[in-house]
Design an enzyme around this catalytic site. Structure first.
Site, mmCIF file in Angstrom:
data_model
loop_
_atom_site.group_PDB
_atom_site.id
_atom_site.type_symbol
_atom_site.label_atom_id
_atom_site.label_comp_id
_atom_site.label_asym_id
_atom_site.label_seq_id
_atom_site.Cartn_x
_atom_site.Cartn_y
_atom_site.Cartn_z
ATOM 1 N N HIS A 70 0.832 -1.198 0.000
ATOM 2 C CA HIS A 70 0.000 0.000 0.000
ATOM 3 C C HIS A 70 0.869 1.252 0.000
ATOM 4 C CE1 HIS A 70 -3.152 2.666 2.157
ATOM 5 N NE2 HIS A 70 -3.365 2.688 0.869
ATOM 6 N N GLU A 73 1.825 2.005 -3.523
ATOM 7 C CA GLU A 73 0.734 2.597 -4.301
ATOM 8 C C GLU A 73 0.765 4.125 -4.177
ATOM 9 O OE1 GLU A 73 -3.813 3.666 -3.799
ATOM 10 O OE2 GLU A 73 -3.348 1.645 -3.087
ATOM 11 N N HIS A 74 1.028 4.617 -2.975
ATOM 12 C CA HIS A 74 1.103 6.062 -2.755
ATOM 13 C C HIS A 74 2.393 6.650 -3.326
ATOM 14 C CE1 HIS A 74 -2.198 6.909 0.318
ATOM 15 N NE2 HIS A 74 -2.306 5.615 0.080
ATOM 16 N N GLU A 150 -5.505 7.878 6.304
ATOM 17 C CA GLU A 150 -6.414 7.040 5.515
ATOM 18 C C GLU A 150 -6.928 5.866 6.354
ATOM 19 O OE1 GLU A 150 -6.405 4.427 1.350
ATOM 20 O OE2 GLU A 150 -4.596 5.490 2.000
#
Length: 442
Positions: A70, A73-74, A150
């Site tokens: 994850h 992804e950022h 998030e």
């Protein structure tokens, strides 16, 4: 005439397969290095969606790397040696395009929707991100805070919480039971070196699938992809082959052998509850029977759960059944959101409907209606280039075959009431976990 694409075994560099569906043309090539390129040309469409699929998800993280997928992804949007984060954003904004990414338990996808004339730009920018991410230490620390926010936002949504906690309860210590985005502790703890190592190991030619659908030409896309990857510094070895797909063999390591019950107390107005257990893997031959079961049990306004719990008794606003298939393992669950005092009654009704199908099956009318529902949904769900791009990526990475719409409809229509009853009986016999989130007392 449409043609089935048996993606398994078509892994030699340069091998191509073609198929047509309603005037569309699907083609697949394997480039040097094992990079796979799949396109679906949709006549008359002036836009296209391009996606770079990397065959790594949260289940692939090892100790010390949890949350890395994850994180990447950022971070891939934060810049390369030739483009800043602002350059990446402006490239798509300047042409009215949209760019985003998604992390799953088994893959990560970076995608953009643009006009057909801007496809070369989209391929160039996405390829630059995938091959040449800087993973700057300062940017990583900034993004660490963003990801924690998030996660906090997700934790404030009881509907999200109940699904994540249900996966953890039903799958136990199996890697598929972990949250996709990581936990606050894992995000705080993972060092840059671990994220960098995760990137270098998994972001390679043999794991990459480029899927594009819409106003695209296959040969042109293949050329553009190859050029962009080489420009990004990747060596495309002529002898390289795609990394093997995940095994579909059943997995049970870490999965509880008995049901788990969990109550999470939150000061909210409504309780969210899921009851269920392990389900079908992504490649299970019974997956088409599963779609029919869900349509009858909890897939729409005419489903048994909706009619019994909402329409007849007024006990809940939302109730449905769901299945999630992964390599070797899956989830099956029954969900409802209701007043906390009604949770026991609602869960009993949900289980009763599943067990009723397991014992007595479904009616001919239910079977016919569900097939019609699924047929319409299948066609309507492929009306845009984004959904078709996703279908290509999933077929290549997960299923190993790409069915035309007609072939998918044939498999759905081949499902019998006996198939559905036997599947329901199997699912109902498995260890059953229940997770509820709401304002419950001690």
């Amino acid at each position: 005439m449409s043609q089935h694409l048996p993606l398994v075994g078509a892994g030699q560099p340069g091998a191509e397969l073609t198929a047509g569906q309603d005037g569309a043309t699907i083609r697949r090539s394997v480039l040097p290095g094992g990079v796979r390129v799949l396109t679906e040309h949709m006549p008359g469409l002036r836009s296209a969606t391009v996606g770079a699929w990397v065959g790594v998800g949260s289940r692939d993280e090892t100790d010390g790397h949890h949350g890395s997928t994850h994180f990447l992804e950022h971070l891939l949007f934060k810049g390369t040696p030739s483009r800043s984060a602002l350059d990446i954003a402006e490239a798509f904004d300047a042409v009215g395009g949209e760019a985003n990414a998604a992390t799953g338990k088994e893959h990560t996808c970076y995608y953009a929707r643009v006009l057909d004339e801007d496809v070369p730009m989209a391929i160039e920018v996405i390829a630059d991100m995938v091959t040449s991410a800087r993973l700057d230490a300062d940017e990583l620390e900034t993004e660490r805070g963003v990801i924690l926010e998030e996660i906090a936002m997700t934790d404030d949504d009881p509907g999200e919480v109940v699904h994540e906690e249900f996966a953890a309860a039903a799958l136990g210590s199996h890697p598929l039971g972990r949250p996709i985005g990581g936990t606050p502790d894992s995000i705080r703890a993972v060092p840059r070196d671990a994220v960098l190592e995760h990137y270098r190991w998994h972001y390679r030619p043999e794991t990459l699938v480029i899927a594009a659908a819409g106003g695209v030409d296959h040969d042109t896309v293949v050329q553009q992809v190859g050029d962009a990857l080489v420009a990004g510094g990747w060596h495309l070895d002529p002898a390289g082959l795609p990394r093997a797909r995940r095994s579909g063999a059943p997995e049970s390591d870490g999965v509880p052998t008995a049901g788990v019950e969990l109550t999470i107390r939150r000061q909210v107005e409504q309780a969210n509850v899921i009851i269920g257990g392990t389900g079908l893997s992504a490649s299970d031959d019974r997956r088409f029977a599963s779609t029919v079961l869900h349509a009858v049990l909890g897939g729409g306004m005419s489903s048994r759960l909706f009619q019994e719990i909402r329409e007849k008794r007024g006990l809940a606003y939302a109730t449905y059944s769901f299945g999630q298939g992964h390599g070797g393992l899956g989830l099956f669950g029954l969900y409802a959101g209701c007043t906390p005092a009604k949770v026991d009654q609602v869960t009993a009704l949900m289980v009763a409907e599943l067990e009723r199908i397991a014992a007595d099956g479904i009616t001919d009318a239910e079977l016919e209606r569900s097939v019609g529902q699924l047929s319409g949904g299948m066609v309507l769900g492929l009306e845009d280039s984004g959904s078709r791009m996703s279908r290509l990526g999933r077929a290549e990475l997960v299923l190993g075959e790409l069915l035309t719409v007609d072939e998918s409809l044939e498999r759905v229509r081949a499902v019998t009431a006996t198939d559905v009853r036997e599947l329901a009986a199997d699912l109902a016999s498995r260890p059953r976990s229940m997770v509820r989130v709401g304002p419950f007392g001690e």
